[in-house]
Design a protein around this motif. Structure first.
Motif, PDB file in Angstrom:
ATOM      1  N   GLU C 359       0.832  -1.206   0.000  1.00 24.19           N
ATOM      2  CA  GLU C 359       0.000   0.000   0.000  1.00 24.19           C
ATOM      3  C   GLU C 359       0.866   1.256   0.000  1.00 24.19           C
ATOM      4  OE1 GLU C 359      -2.935   0.001   3.097  1.00 24.19           O
ATOM      5  OE2 GLU C 359      -3.808  -1.830   2.251  1.00 24.19           O
ATOM      6  N   ARG C 360       1.914   1.206   0.825  1.00 24.25           N
ATOM      7  CA  ARG C 360       2.760   2.388   0.948  1.00 24.25           C
ATOM      8  C   ARG C 360       3.374   2.759  -0.398  1.00 24.25           C
ATOM      9  NH1 ARG C 360       5.642   0.710   4.929  1.00 24.25           N
ATOM     10  NH2 ARG C 360       7.571   0.225   3.833  1.00 24.25           N
ATOM     11  N   HIS C 361       3.782   1.734  -1.150  1.00 22.51           N
ATOM     12  CA  HIS C 361       4.427   2.022  -2.433  1.00 22.51           C
ATOM     13  C   HIS C 361       3.448   2.007  -3.591  1.00 22.51           C
ATOM     14  CE1 HIS C 361       8.294   1.827  -0.497  1.00 22.51           C
ATOM     15  NE2 HIS C 361       8.007   0.647  -0.008  1.00 22.51           N
TER      16      HIS C 361
END
Lengths: 311, 114, 437
Positions: C359-361
């Motif tokens: 999700e972060r990337h």
């Protein structure tokens, strides 16, 4: 010194020893190329060593801007010279070139020299790829060298001698490989290590464009590459007097058995390369210290207990 | 005793000399070419020769400690049959102590550096 | 002549080819790789080892410059083959082989080419972003009297407000290795310095670190400067661009890495020439072919050559539509990859991405896990595609290249390569924005 078990031949025979070494290394290159061609589904490949050598002999040498040329060339040519020095103490059946009473230590000395040579070859090029490659090899060295040393000691304990000829002669009844298999395996790991071969080739790997080899061309590349194969051959040949009974064997004379066994060990090492992934130095460091080293020490303990109990 | 080794060294050196001579005869130009180091074709931003961060320096120190021990191990291997069980006990107590140090270094993370 | 001719013919059988793929020309590159092996030739990894430079497609201006420099780095005998379409690969390689045999041509080439590399006098080493040259004032500097023993090319990067007005380097002798490092001093006044009698012969070894950005530059290239590593030790930083011409690397991708030791401490990604500059390519490749190609790269980087060869054969069979051979090769690839515990231990833990990481990337779900998980799932998808038995699961998108720097910063070089190869990077990346690590 007691009566020697092997005959020391005059220095002139070094030429023959050199030819045998080169012949076996030639076989290793050809076998590797043939296996490679088979895997790619193209066939052939046995003639590869000649073609590759001819290509490098015809290719121009190069140097990089502000390279440390002297050290760089010492690294390359030293690999070739080192392999020759290593086989000087291996008895071919009943003959040997140099019957050192510290033959095993001599082997060890030469294999440690490889640390300097590979690193110099990586450093000298003044190229980031070579530098990373050189240090990768040193990291491997720190992990494989101690287990290798302890593996070398096992046959010496059993024979009560550091002379390679006497170690071979001590395997009259049963070969050392039978009751010191761990030492044998660790020894082979060490051989692939100092030959920068197979799983120990991250120093020359594709991910850093060939690493130590990245800037070498022409004959400079040829001597380094030849040196690697020669070291692999010398290491395989050294396992014969150390673990595989030297020249012992039926029908054939001793010298022939030494050659046959060397070729077999060499072929196994060449074949294995294709199936084993590269051992990245950061992964192998832990394996070397926590698995191989205690295993080799335990093997030494078992061997010394056995010899004390028997003798 | 060492004449065989000297002879071998001479053979090895002559192989190197022979290869360089062959190369000189066969190559398209004997003069080496000076080039930039390979960086996918980019200009190098600095010289590669530098202080390289060998992150396994802890392992190399542990290695040194153990390596010195090999000085004792080789001569010991020759006399262990003569001296009997006492030599075995002494040596492996020593090695055991070193292995404890290795285990400690391992726990401290000296062999993990990626 | 007879002997050297025989040697040349022998040598040509072992020819090594440096393959440059212009983004989008995957088909030509794969055809070149296929034909190389059929001739018993092999790919070269660096120009040092290459006899033939095979440029697949028409490179844009930026890639052209790189290709020219690679060409200058090839030792010779050297032949350049510009291959614009898969159909002309055979004839181009034949022509290259014929030209390689022409020893007189190569002798002339060796005499007439530049014997030394061309290093621009100014310190801005073409295109290496990230160096701060702001606010430099070379106006008052007088290099007239300096004698660098023919090495030329000082690097005055980052000099801030230095005033070199009255410097007299007249008698300096920087024979050989220099070794002076005056990095990082800003604001010093060298006005009254007199270096008149200094002798820096030999290895010098002067270290004025912390003294002003006056890098002596042997050979016109600066010395490495220091920087704090993650343990707080001061270590030199090397800048190593990965790509676009690197074995088993996504075509066109450039990752400018700052290295301390072999750890990437900072990275910056871009695409050579931007995208679309490669001219009309043959269109997007069939998914299974791309996946096979990526699997081959990952296996080759991991060092399992037999498995990599298997993936390549599967790729080539898929490409030429030989379905039976493709299915065989894919099955074998699947077995090999699944059975090898050594391969698993080698790839385990490389770029481990959990749900939060994805999700972060902003990565698609199929990137989940480590490099080994991604390898297995990709081989599985190839099987489904090649077997044609199951419907291909909906593709939830490739990995944008701009995210690569964030993913690889802090990894060691070998892991960086494995991590990049394990991702489903878009093979013809479109220029969006430059990512920063």
């Amino acid at each position: 010194m007691a009566e020697s078990v092997v005959t020391t031949v005059p220095g002139g025979w070094a030429v023959l020893a050199g030819i045998l070494l080169c012949g076996l290394a030639f076989f290793a290159v050809a076998l590797d190329a043939a296996l490679s061609a088979r895997a790619q589904g193209t066939g052939g490949g046995w003639g590869a060593p000649l073609g590759r050598a001819a290509r490098l002999l015809r290719q121009r040498r190069r140097s990089t801007v502000a390279a440390d040329t002297l050290l760089w060339r010492i690294g390359g040519a030293g690999m070739l010279v080192g392999a020759f020095l290593m086989i000087a103490v291996i008895p071919l059946g009943e003959w040997t070139l140099a019957d050192l009473d510290v033959g095993v230590v001599w082997f060890n000395t030469v294999d440690v020299m490889v640390w300097a040579l590979v690193w110099l070859a990586g450093w000298g090029a003044n190229s980031a790829h070579g530098l990373v490659g050189g240090y990768r090899f040193l990291a491997h060295g720190v992990a494989y060298e101690l287990p290798l040393m302890f593996a070398l000691v096992a046959p010496a304990i059993a024979a009560g001698s550091l002379s390679v000829g006497e170690v071979a002669a001590a395997q009259d009844g049963v070969w050392f490989v039978v009751w010191m298999p761990v030492a044998f395996l660790v020894f082979l790991v060490g051989v692939t290590g100092f030959s920068v071969w197979g799983p120990f080739a991250p120093a020359l790997a594709a991910d850093i464009g060939g690493g130590v080899l990245a800037e070498l061309s022409g004959v400079d590349r040829l001597v380094l590459q030849a040196g690697r194969y020669l070291f692999l051959t010398a290491g395989a040949a050294f396992s014969v007097p150390l673990f595989l009974g030297g020249g012992a064997g039926p029908v054939l004379p001793g010298w022939a058995w030494v050659l046959v066994k060397s070729v077999l060990v060499l072929a196994v090492l060449v074949w294995l390369r294709r199936r084993i992934p590269l051992l990245r130095p950061d992964r192998f460091m832990e394996i070397g210290w926590v698995v191989l080293l205690p295993a080799a020490v335990l093997q030494d303990l078992v061997v010394s207990l056995v010899v004390v109990w028997k003798g | 005793m060492y004449s065989g080794i000297v002879a071998m060294a001479l053979v090895a050196l002559s192989v190197v000399v022979l290869l360089y001579a062959l190369h000189r005869a066969a190559v398209i130009t004997a003069e080496p070419l000076t080039v930039l180091p390979a960086q996918s074709g980019w200009m190098p931003q600095e010289h590669a020769l530098s202080r390289f961060h060998a992150r396994w320096y802890l392992a190399s120190i542990v290695f040194l400690a153990f390596d010195v021990e090999m000085l004792f191990m080789y001569p010991w291997a020759v006399v262990v049959i003569e001296k009997g069980i006492s030599a075995v006990v002494e040596m492996f107590l020593f090695l055991g102590a070193l292995l404890v140090a290795v285990a400690w270094a391992w726990r401290e993370g000296a062999f993990r550096w990626a | 002549m007879g002997l050297s001719g025989a040697l040349a013919r022998l040598a040509v059988r072992a020819t090594r080819v440096l393959v440059v793929e212009v983004p989008g020309h995957w088909a030509t590159r794969m055809e070149v790789e296929h034909q190389l092996l059929r001739r018993g030739w092999r790919p070269a990894w660096t120009p040092a080892d290459a006899d033939v430079l095979a440029v697949c497609g028409v490179p844009g201006p930026e890639l052209s410059e790189l290709v020219d420099r690679l060409w200058e780095q090839m030792p010779g005998p050297r032949v350049r083959a510009d291959i614009t379409s898969p159909g002309t690969v055979g004839s181009a390689l034949d022509a290259a082989a014929a030209l390689l045999l022409d020893t007189p041509h190569h002798r002339t080439d060796a005499q007439e080419r530049a014997q030394e590399p061309e290093i621009p006098e100014d310190a801005d080493h073409g295109g290496h972003g990230g160096m701060g040259h702001g606010g430099m004032d070379h106006g008052e500097m007088d290099h007239g009297e300096m004698d660098h023993g023919g090495h030329g090319g000082m690097d005055h990067s980052g000099h801030g407000g230095m005033d070199h007005g009255g410097m007299d380097h007249g008698e300096m002798d920087h024979g050989g290795h220099g070794g002076m490092d005056h990095s990082g001093h800003g604001g010093m006044d060298h006005g009254g310095m007199d270096h008149g009698e200094m002798d820096h012969g030999g290895h010098g070894g002067m270290d004025h670190s912390g003294h002003g950005g006056m890098d002596m530059a042997p050979g016109g290239i600066a010395l490495a400067g220091g920087g704090e590593d993650r343990d707080g030790l001061e270590m030199d930083v090397l800048h190593l661009p990965l790509g676009p011409v690197l074995p088993f690397w996504p075509a066109g991708l450039v990752l400018r890495c700052s290295l301390q030791g072999d750890v990437v401490v900072d990275a910056e990604a871009s695409v050579v020439d931007g995208a679309g500059a490669g001219g009309p390519g043959p269109g997007p490749a069939p998914a299974a072919v791309v996946w096979c190609d990526q699997v081959m790269a990952l296996l080759a980087l991991a060092g399992v050559e037999d498995a990599a060869a298997c993936a390549r054969r599967a790729r080539d069979a898929l490409l030429c539509g030989d379905e039976d051979a493709a299915r065989d090769a894919v099955e074998r690839l699947d077995r090999t990859v699944r059975r090898s515990w050594l391969l698993r231990s080698s790839l385990r833990g490389v770029l481990l991405l959990d749900r939060a990481g994805l999700e972060r990337h902003g990565l698609p779900g199929h990137c989940r896990g480590d490099a080994h998980d991604r390898l297995l799932s990709r081989v599985e998808r190839i099987r489904a595609e090649a077997g044609g038995t199951e419907p291909t699961p909906a593709e939830d998108g490739g990995v944008p290249w701009a995210v690569v720097p964030d993913l690889v910063t802090g990894l060691e070089l070998a892991s960086v390569r494995l991590a990049v190869a394990s991702l489903d990077l878009d093979p013809h990346p479109a220029v969006q924005a430059v990512g920063h690590g």
